[in-house]
Design a protein around this motif. Sequence first.
Motif, PDB file in Angstrom:
ATOM      1  N   UNK A 145      43.874  47.154  25.574  1.00  9.61           N
ATOM      2  CA  UNK A 145      44.268  48.258  26.442  1.00  9.61           C
ATOM      3  C   UNK A 145      43.518  48.334  27.760  1.00  9.61           C
ATOM      4  N   UNK A 146      42.629  47.353  28.019  1.00  7.55           N
ATOM      5  CA  UNK A 146      41.878  47.373  29.274  1.00  7.55           C
ATOM      6  C   UNK A 146      42.794  47.184  30.482  1.00  7.55           C
ATOM      7  N   UNK A 147      42.541  47.953  31.538  1.00  8.12           N
ATOM      8  CA  UNK A 147      43.225  47.729  32.796  1.00  8.12           C
ATOM      9  C   UNK A 147      42.461  46.642  33.563  1.00  8.12           C
ATOM     10  N   UNK A 148      43.026  46.242  34.689  1.00  5.21           N
ATOM     11  CA  UNK A 148      42.323  45.299  35.547  1.00  5.21           C
ATOM     12  C   UNK A 148      42.504  43.859  35.137  1.00  5.21           C
ATOM     13  N   UNK A 149      41.545  43.010  35.503  1.00  5.96           N
ATOM     14  CA  UNK A 149      41.630  41.573  35.261  1.00  5.96           C
ATOM     15  C   UNK A 149      41.011  41.195  33.930  1.00  5.96           C
ATOM     16  N   UNK A 150      41.418  40.049  33.357  1.00  7.12           N
ATOM     17  CA  UNK A 150      40.726  39.507  32.187  1.00  7.12           C
ATOM     18  C   UNK A 150      39.276  39.159  32.524  1.00  7.12           C
ATOM     19  N   UNK A 151      38.445  39.011  31.499  1.00 10.59           N
ATOM     20  CA  UNK A 151      37.008  38.859  31.691  1.00 10.59           C
ATOM     21  C   UNK A 151      36.584  37.764  32.640  1.00 10.59           C
ATOM     22  N   UNK A 152      37.143  36.534  32.466  1.00  8.63           N
ATOM     23  CA  UNK A 152      36.695  35.411  33.303  1.00  8.63           C
ATOM     24  C   UNK A 152      37.079  35.632  34.763  1.00  8.63           C
ATOM     25  N   UNK A 153      38.320  36.060  35.009  1.00 14.79           N
ATOM     26  CA  UNK A 153      38.756  36.319  36.381  1.00 14.79           C
ATOM     27  C   UNK A 153      38.000  37.511  36.978  1.00 14.79           C
ATOM     28  N   UNK A 154      37.675  38.472  36.123  1.00 18.90           N
ATOM     29  CA  UNK A 154      36.904  39.631  36.584  1.00 18.90           C
ATOM     30  C   UNK A 154      35.532  39.195  37.089  1.00 18.90           C
ATOM     31  N   UNK A 155      34.934  38.218  36.398  1.00 18.56           N
ATOM     32  CA  UNK A 155      33.617  37.719  36.803  1.00 18.56           C
ATOM     33  C   UNK A 155      33.683  37.058  38.182  1.00 18.56           C
ATOM     34  N   UNK A 156      34.694  36.204  38.387  1.00 17.31           N
ATOM     35  CA  UNK A 156      34.822  35.502  39.666  1.00 17.31           C
ATOM     36  C   UNK A 156      35.142  36.473  40.803  1.00 17.31           C
ATOM     37  N   UNK A 157      36.002  37.462  40.518  1.00 16.11           N
ATOM     38  CA  UNK A 157      36.331  38.448  41.544  1.00 16.11           C
ATOM     39  C   UNK A 157      35.098  39.273  41.916  1.00 16.11           C
ATOM     40  N   UNK A 158      34.272  39.589  40.933  1.00 17.27           N
ATOM     41  CA  UNK A 158      33.045  40.340  41.200  1.00 17.27           C
ATOM     42  C   UNK A 158      32.102  39.535  42.086  1.00 17.27           C
ATOM     43  N   UNK A 159      31.994  38.226  41.815  1.00 19.04           N
ATOM     44  CA  UNK A 159      31.151  37.358  42.649  1.00 19.04           C
ATOM     45  C   UNK A 159      31.646  37.372  44.093  1.00 19.04           C
ATOM     46  N   UNK A 160      32.973  37.311  44.283  1.00 23.90           N
ATOM     47  CA  UNK A 160      33.536  37.303  45.643  1.00 23.90           C
ATOM     48  C   UNK A 160      33.216  38.601  46.375  1.00 23.90           C
ATOM     49  N   UNK A 161      33.438  39.745  45.707  1.00 22.80           N
ATOM     50  CA  UNK A 161      33.219  41.040  46.356  1.00 22.80           C
ATOM     51  C   UNK A 161      31.735  41.257  46.635  1.00 22.80           C
ATOM     52  N   UNK A 162      30.890  40.924  45.676  1.00 23.74           N
ATOM     53  CA  UNK A 162      29.466  41.199  45.842  1.00 23.74           C
ATOM     54  C   UNK A 162      28.799  40.225  46.807  1.00 23.74           C
ATOM     55  N   UNK A 163      29.295  39.008  46.891  1.00 23.20           N
ATOM     56  CA  UNK A 163      28.783  38.082  47.909  1.00 23.20           C
ATOM     57  C   UNK A 163      29.074  38.625  49.299  1.00 23.20           C
ATOM     58  N   UNK A 164      30.270  39.153  49.493  1.00 22.92           N
ATOM     59  CA  UNK A 164      30.640  39.744  50.778  1.00 22.92           C
ATOM     60  C   UNK A 164      29.775  40.958  51.091  1.00 22.92           C
ATOM     61  N   UNK A 165      29.538  41.804  50.093  1.00 20.78           N
ATOM     62  CA  UNK A 165      28.677  42.971  50.291  1.00 20.78           C
ATOM     63  C   UNK A 165      27.264  42.546  50.663  1.00 20.78           C
ATOM     64  N   UNK A 166      26.762  41.516  49.993  1.00 20.00           N
ATOM     65  CA  UNK A 166      25.416  41.018  50.283  1.00 20.00           C
ATOM     66  C   UNK A 166      25.309  40.549  51.726  1.00 20.00           C
ATOM     67  N   UNK A 167      26.316  39.817  52.203  1.00 18.45           N
ATOM     68  CA  UNK A 167      26.294  39.347  53.589  1.00 18.45           C
ATOM     69  C   UNK A 167      26.226  40.517  54.555  1.00 18.45           C
ATOM     70  N   UNK A 168      27.036  41.546  54.302  1.00 18.32           N
ATOM     71  CA  UNK A 168      27.074  42.689  55.212  1.00 18.32           C
ATOM     72  C   UNK A 168      25.736  43.419  55.234  1.00 18.32           C
ATOM     73  N   UNK A 169      25.105  43.581  54.062  1.00 20.69           N
ATOM     74  CA  UNK A 169      23.809  44.265  53.996  1.00 20.69           C
ATOM     75  C   UNK A 169      22.731  43.443  54.682  1.00 20.69           C
ATOM     76  N   UNK A 170      22.687  42.139  54.380  1.00 25.40           N
ATOM     77  CA  UNK A 170      21.723  41.266  55.030  1.00 25.40           C
ATOM     78  C   UNK A 170      21.884  41.300  56.541  1.00 25.40           C
ATOM     79  N   UNK A 171      23.127  41.223  56.991  1.00 23.68           N
ATOM     80  CA  UNK A 171      23.389  41.151  58.421  1.00 23.68           C
ATOM     81  C   UNK A 171      22.887  42.392  59.138  1.00 23.68           C
TER      82      UNK A 171
END
Length: 472
Positions: free
Chosen positions: A9-35
Amino acid sequence: MALFSDQPGDEGLPGRERRLATIAVMTTTTMAVFDGSMVNIALPQIAKALNVTAGASVWVANGYLLSAAMTLAIFAALATRLGFRRLFTFGLALFTFSSLGCALSSSLDMLVVMRIVQGIGGAATLSIAPAILRTIFPNRLLGRILGMNALLIATSTAVAPLLGGTLLSSLGWPWLFAINVPLGVIAFLLSLRVLPANQTSQSKPFDYAGALLSAVMLGALIVAADSFAKADAHELLSAAAYGLTAIAAAGLFIWRQRRAAQPLLPLEMFASSRFSLAALTSLASFVSQGITFVALPFLFQSVYGHSVFVSALLFMPWPVGIMLAAPHAGRLADRYPPAMISTVGLCVFAAGLILLALLPEQAQTWDIALRSLICGLGFGCFQSPNNREMLANASREHSGYASGVLAIMRTFGQCLGAALVGVILSFWLHTGTGVVQEAQAVRMSLWLAAAATILAVGFSSLRNRRRLPQRA
């Protein structure tokens, strides 16, 4: 890891795809904070390398902030028409390309233009990043992932000065921007592969008048705050003119949003008292943080006489406190009322600010660090539950708008806080120069930050009284 495990019954992405999507979003956030964190410490070196004045080099920082602020609401509206993945990848590509342009800049004009473009790309990603996290994670994990996001921002904030200093001393200022390029390419490829293509409403007309009014309103507010902080006669007149422009644009913007068939920012979101109170709580708390982050360097260096390096180390307990508190606060927000946890965190944050304002004239470094740590623990306990409250009390189709409101509250809270410190410093230093006047100005700033946090406690407490049901 529980964040990436699946349940029926979980919404959203399956676990493996959720992990990769999280890496993409958080890498972008990290760049913005560092910058944002690293560029400020490089301004003296940039001014020297490009043979410009220190005052002119400030636009390397201000250009990014101004363009990002002016486009946050616009991108939050475009997200529902273009889709999260399309807008996020566009912003990420623009941010990465302009980072390369910044690194290759040979003049101040070119660097400022690239920074303005970079701010637009950053706004496109940051305005919808929390909404993307809500899309890819089930509701049962929303507080936990927002806590991890706060943890990431705090860690990046703590590491950025050290990494920036290392790059400046060994490779030079262009590498502060060049480091974004490989990270941006990786995040871009992951985003294309795993971010979900959510439903769009491209047939809806875009509110161009509302977009123009929002850009004028937000941009004029930033410039007014910057001018007001300088507090000389000419700048105060400019601040007043820009302030009146912002007020007029705000009035016209609200009028337009009430009458537009497809408004840029649906005002019905604010009909939810829990959403509105969460937004006001966020604004007041970021005003407080903005005041404190500008005031503390003056306290550490000018009043206590510490070196820049020691001052940077004294800042570390604050993000460390967030790192310790945010993940646990996020988990608790998935089980208990987020407003209650936010209120407790704000009370701790207020207590830490009062302790900082009461620092003795000759304070030990461990004493300063302990009081800063209390502030960080309180802010970490507050931030992710409050963000969860905002997102959970907006419908899923309004997630992009809610994410944009969150980013606007953060940006303008910090800008207003910085401007208030500038005004207080200018007022006190007009009465005389010296350590005594500067110490008085810093302490007054810290008391003002504590007052803003107490106001945030008041807003947050109203949610606990009402106990309205949360939306799914």
